[in-house]
Motif scaffolding. Structure first.
Motif, PDB file in Angstrom:
ATOM      1  N   PRO A 269       0.827  -1.211   0.000  1.00 24.79           N
ATOM      2  CA  PRO A 269       0.000   0.000   0.000  1.00 24.79           C
ATOM      3  C   PRO A 269       0.861   1.260   0.000  1.00 24.79           C
ATOM      4  O   PRO A 269       2.000   1.246   0.456  1.00 24.79           O
ATOM      5  CB  PRO A 269      -0.810  -0.142   1.286  1.00 24.79           C
ATOM      6  CG  PRO A 269       0.014  -1.022   2.162  1.00 24.79           C
ATOM      7  CD  PRO A 269       0.706  -1.977   1.240  1.00 24.79           C
ATOM      8  N   VAL A 270       0.293   2.333  -0.526  1.00 25.84           N
ATOM      9  CA  VAL A 270       0.990   3.617  -0.567  1.00 25.84           C
ATOM     10  C   VAL A 270       0.425   4.499   0.527  1.00 25.84           C
ATOM     11  O   VAL A 270      -0.784   4.768   0.554  1.00 25.84           O
ATOM     12  CB  VAL A 270       0.817   4.289  -1.939  1.00 25.84           C
ATOM     13  CG1 VAL A 270       1.480   5.657  -1.950  1.00 25.84           C
ATOM     14  CG2 VAL A 270       1.399   3.394  -3.028  1.00 25.84           C
ATOM     15  N   ASN A 271       1.271   4.931   1.421  1.00 22.21           N
ATOM     16  CA  ASN A 271       0.826   5.748   2.545  1.00 22.21           C
ATOM     17  C   ASN A 271       1.168   7.213   2.295  1.00 22.21           C
ATOM     18  O   ASN A 271       2.106   7.751   2.880  1.00 22.21           O
ATOM     19  CB  ASN A 271       1.475   5.254   3.837  1.00 22.21           C
ATOM     20  CG  ASN A 271       1.078   3.830   4.166  1.00 22.21           C
ATOM     21  OD1 ASN A 271      -0.098   3.481   4.109  1.00 22.21           O
ATOM     22  ND2 ASN A 271       2.056   2.989   4.497  1.00 22.21           N
ATOM     23  N   ALA A 272       0.427   7.821   1.410  1.00 19.61           N
ATOM     24  CA  ALA A 272       0.619   9.244   1.106  1.00 19.61           C
ATOM     25  C   ALA A 272      -0.538  10.033   1.718  1.00 19.61           C
ATOM     26  O   ALA A 272      -1.696   9.639   1.602  1.00 19.61           O
ATOM     27  CB  ALA A 272       0.671   9.458  -0.399  1.00 19.61           C
TER      28      ALA A 272
ATOM     29  N   THR B 173       1.137   4.009  -9.229  1.00 22.71           N
ATOM     30  CA  THR B 173       2.133   3.997  -8.152  1.00 22.71           C
ATOM     31  C   THR B 173       2.991   2.728  -8.128  1.00 22.71           C
ATOM     32  O   THR B 173       3.865   2.608  -7.273  1.00 22.71           O
ATOM     33  CB  THR B 173       1.441   4.146  -6.780  1.00 22.71           C
ATOM     34  OG1 THR B 173       0.456   3.117  -6.629  1.00 22.71           O
ATOM     35  CG2 THR B 173       0.776   5.509  -6.667  1.00 22.71           C
ATOM     36  N   HIS B 174       2.736   1.797  -9.054  1.00 16.51           N
ATOM     37  CA  HIS B 174       3.532   0.563  -9.038  1.00 16.51           C
ATOM     38  C   HIS B 174       4.046   0.173 -10.415  1.00 16.51           C
ATOM     39  O   HIS B 174       4.481  -0.961 -10.617  1.00 16.51           O
ATOM     40  CB  HIS B 174       2.714  -0.586  -8.438  1.00 16.51           C
ATOM     41  CG  HIS B 174       2.479  -0.428  -6.968  1.00 16.51           C
ATOM     42  ND1 HIS B 174       1.472   0.370  -6.462  1.00 16.51           N
ATOM     43  CD2 HIS B 174       3.137  -0.923  -5.901  1.00 16.51           C
ATOM     44  CE1 HIS B 174       1.515   0.333  -5.137  1.00 16.51           C
ATOM     45  NE2 HIS B 174       2.507  -0.433  -4.776  1.00 16.51           N
TER      46      HIS B 174
ATOM     47  N   ALA C  78       9.779  -2.587  -9.654  1.00 15.48           N
ATOM     48  CA  ALA C  78      10.587  -2.591  -8.430  1.00 15.48           C
ATOM     49  C   ALA C  78      10.766  -1.203  -7.831  1.00 15.48           C
ATOM     50  O   ALA C  78      11.277  -1.074  -6.717  1.00 15.48           O
ATOM     51  CB  ALA C  78      11.959  -3.202  -8.714  1.00 15.48           C
ATOM     52  N   VAL C  79      10.370  -0.158  -8.553  1.00 20.00           N
ATOM     53  CA  VAL C  79      10.620   1.202  -8.083  1.00 20.00           C
ATOM     54  C   VAL C  79       9.895   1.495  -6.775  1.00 20.00           C
ATOM     55  O   VAL C  79      10.456   2.091  -5.851  1.00 20.00           O
ATOM     56  CB  VAL C  79      10.223   2.233  -9.165  1.00 20.00           C
ATOM     57  CG1 VAL C  79      10.301   3.651  -8.612  1.00 20.00           C
ATOM     58  CG2 VAL C  79      11.128   2.096 -10.386  1.00 20.00           C
TER      59      VAL C  79
ATOM     60  N   PRO D 278       6.958   8.626  -3.282  1.00 22.78           N
ATOM     61  CA  PRO D 278       8.349   8.702  -3.776  1.00 22.78           C
ATOM     62  C   PRO D 278       8.507   8.151  -5.189  1.00 22.78           C
ATOM     63  O   PRO D 278       9.228   8.740  -6.008  1.00 22.78           O
ATOM     64  CB  PRO D 278       9.120   7.858  -2.756  1.00 22.78           C
ATOM     65  CG  PRO D 278       8.331   7.986  -1.491  1.00 22.78           C
ATOM     66  CD  PRO D 278       6.899   8.022  -1.933  1.00 22.78           C
ATOM     67  N   GLN D 279       7.851   7.043  -5.515  1.00 23.48           N
ATOM     68  CA  GLN D 279       8.053   6.410  -6.816  1.00 23.48           C
ATOM     69  C   GLN D 279       7.517   7.239  -7.970  1.00 23.48           C
ATOM     70  O   GLN D 279       7.843   6.982  -9.128  1.00 23.48           O
ATOM     71  CB  GLN D 279       7.405   5.021  -6.846  1.00 23.48           C
ATOM     72  CG  GLN D 279       5.909   4.976  -6.587  1.00 23.48           C
ATOM     73  CD  GLN D 279       5.581   4.743  -5.120  1.00 23.48           C
ATOM     74  OE1 GLN D 279       6.247   5.284  -4.239  1.00 23.48           O
ATOM     75  NE2 GLN D 279       4.576   3.920  -4.857  1.00 23.48           N
TER      76      GLN D 279
END
Length: 323
Positions: A51-54, A83-84, A97-98, A225-226
């Motif tokens: 998961p992305v915690n933004a 995001t992936h 992988a980013v 970040p990615q």
């Protein structure tokens, strides 16, 4: 959350395209890229679904008339894919992988130097930049030079609003930008896959166009970040590599600045990098694209569909020569 252990084929950049773009890479890196591409890799390595915690941010509707191009009425690419599935060589040359490689990237105390040919040079704290203007939701097409595309709801404001704060001189003809250089935080910078730091540039009239934005978020959340946290450039009528990420320096200059992909392969990646289905990459067609999340390919549009808004910037220019 969507199961991406075996993503649909429509989400996979054609292997020949992926490999072609990296043809100039040094042997060791190229070998790694080959392994990092295609079904075989995906069977050996599960793409991240972390998961992305933004944090949520305050975003308003785009401020402009319908013909501004600030919003395209097309299905948005999923937050998960945005995001992936990332090109961000500072962390990894493997798109899948980013997200994991960048997960611990911190942007506290971030500063951006804006200077050069200006009357009021300044080093901005991130909060100062974010307060310059209300973040608007700009839903833009994004076309990668590799032949795939997305529709992304960015949050940000026109780059021109920042540039006006430093009062450009009349002699400023171009805007040169630079990504953070810190191999400890961006491990991909320990490789020679590209010349670091990543640099990009625009003509002043391109930079001042209202469609060119300084983005700080996606889907109503701060940029992960990615995707280029905390600030990145978005120029929707150009190929995606013009969207420099994690910006720390913006200089107004008189002559055309060097750009990273042009340094790496000047016959393949020009300074302008306008989306143009009539000018092929030397080793593959740019006539069509694979929209992430869709089946089948769709026709690529001139200037990525923004010809009405930006075509006049290039009146009389030989777009085959100035690719």
């Amino acid at each position: 959350m969507e199961d991406r252990s075996e993503p649909p084929s429509s989400e996979i950049t054609p292997e020949n395209t992926y490999l072609n773009r990296r043809a100039f890479l040094k042997a060791g890196v190229l070998a790694a890229s080959v392994l990092a591409t295609g079904t075989l890799y995906r069977r050996l390595n599960t793409p991240s679904s972390a998961p992305v915690n933004a944090k949520e941010i305050n975003v308003v509707a785009p401020i402009g008339p319908p013909e501004s191009g600030f919003h395209v009425d097309e299905p948005r690419t999923s937050f998960q894919d945005i995001t992936h599935y990332n090109n961000f060589y500072e962390f990894s040359t493997n798109k899948d992988a980013v997200a994991d490689a960048a997960a611990d990237f911190m942007t506290s105390s971030w500063k951006v130097e804006v200077g050069g040919l200006v009357n009021k040079p300044k080093v901005f704290d991130l909060d100062d930049i974010l307060k310059i203007a209300q973040a608007e939701e700009r839903v833009y097409r994004m076309r990668c030079v590799e032949g795939w595309s997305m529709v992304i709801p960015w949050a940000g404001y026109s780059l021109s609003k920042l540039l006006k704060r430093v009062d450009p001189l009349g002699s400023a003809k171009y805007v040169a930008m630079q990504t953070l250089l810190d191999p400890r935080r961006m491990p991909g910078q320990n490789t020679s896959v590209l010349q670091w730091p990543y640099v990009e540039g625009l003509r002043m009239d391109e930079a001042m166009h209202p469609l060119a934005i300084l983005a700080s978020g996606i889907y109503g959340h701060a940029l992960p970040p990615q995707d280029g946290a905390p600030l990145r450039l978005v120029v929707p009528w150009k190929y995606g590599f013009k969207g420099i990420k994690s910006i720390v320096k913006i200089m107004l200059v008189e002559t055309q600045p060097a750009t990273t992909w042009n340094i790496a392969a000047p016959s393949e990646y020009g300074f302008y990098a306008n989306v143009n289905p009539n000018v092929d990459h030397p080793r593959w067609s740019q006539a069509t694209e694979q929209r992430i999340g869709e089946s089948g390919r769709r026709r690529t549009l001139m200037f990525n569909g923004y010809e009405r808004q930006v075509g006049s910037l290039y009146t009389g220019m030989d777009l085959r020569k100035n690719f």
